[in-house]
Design an enzyme around this catalytic site. Sequence first.
Site: not given
Length: 379
Positions: A183, A259
């Site tokens: 990202h 994550e």
Amino acid sequence: MAARFIVEADGGSRGNPGPAGYGAVVRDGDTGQIIAEAAEFIGHATNNVAEYRGLIAGLKAARELDPDASVDVRMDSKLVVEQMSGRWKIKHPDMQPLAAEARTILPRGRVTYTWIPRERNKDADRLANEAMDAGKAGRQWEPRQPQPAVAADEPPLETVAPKAGWAAEADLGTPTTFVLLRHGETALTPQKRFSGSGGSDPELSDKGRWQAERAAEELAARGSIQAVVASPMRRTRQTAEIVAARLGLEVRYEDGLREVDFGAWEGLTFAEVQERHPEDLAAWLGSAKAKPTGSTESFTTLTHRAGVARDKIIARYPGRTVLVVSHVSPIKTLVRLALGAPPDALYRMELSAASFCAVQYYADGNASLRLLNDTSHLR
């Protein structure tokens, strides 16, 4: 979305009572692939005690993978299945505390029990026998190390290194390609602060949106992306949506790509964690099984769920090129697994914000790393 697992468990005793051991496997509920194994020699015990110990180990392994998962337990022990389902009373004093422990591992509403014939429980039975064999030899069971595949024209010697990239030249069909995109930046990224799935879930900064737009332009120019899959966290959603809009594709979300939960370290710099939690940090850096302070996740846990996510994507998009938008740790993990590298390889990779990696997966199980930390589109 919480995972769905199948736990297959078994136990045995050579003498009943006698030298005993258990085995358990956890399978992905969608693909059926084994994603965790457990086995142990437990000394002198009965078959039923060993079966209950296998059940407990399997449930704990499933909880380690995803504490919110739903689990279908499958065993060839009619006794354990009926007792845990509440249809038979547990009268034996050796079984009562084991059943009570099993019920505390996951909420009752998320665990079901199914009887299966012995021939359908071969993997758990194999592990139980391996554990008993290990006990007979005076040692504990250890998981087998997976043997790397080699090209067909290579001699089957242990000294031969795997040549995944060479083996890929064989006629194995079109590989499934993951273009792995980290990202774009958030406010925490340039400050190098821990930002996992247990923190504030920050959005992209202005620079992060610019990075996502540059990535979108690069991928549109290449014209090869056929599907987009992303972690459901805000920064990955925003990155994926910017790219998908440019490519005219929809985004599919996969929770296994999120994550790691960094617990009490969320929002802190490495130096701040070292000052506040030095022992936990040292343990975490030294073992893939260690967890950040207050977290329920280790890199071992991440490896399991990232591997499950990988396999689900490959099964859904065989032979296609998929953009996978994720985070530092899951991407590094997928790269590490593709290379067959040890867990500490995670600390030897650099992944910049909005960087590209690429891995190809072949029909024979081989993988080939094609690109790592490419940021040329950001220059």
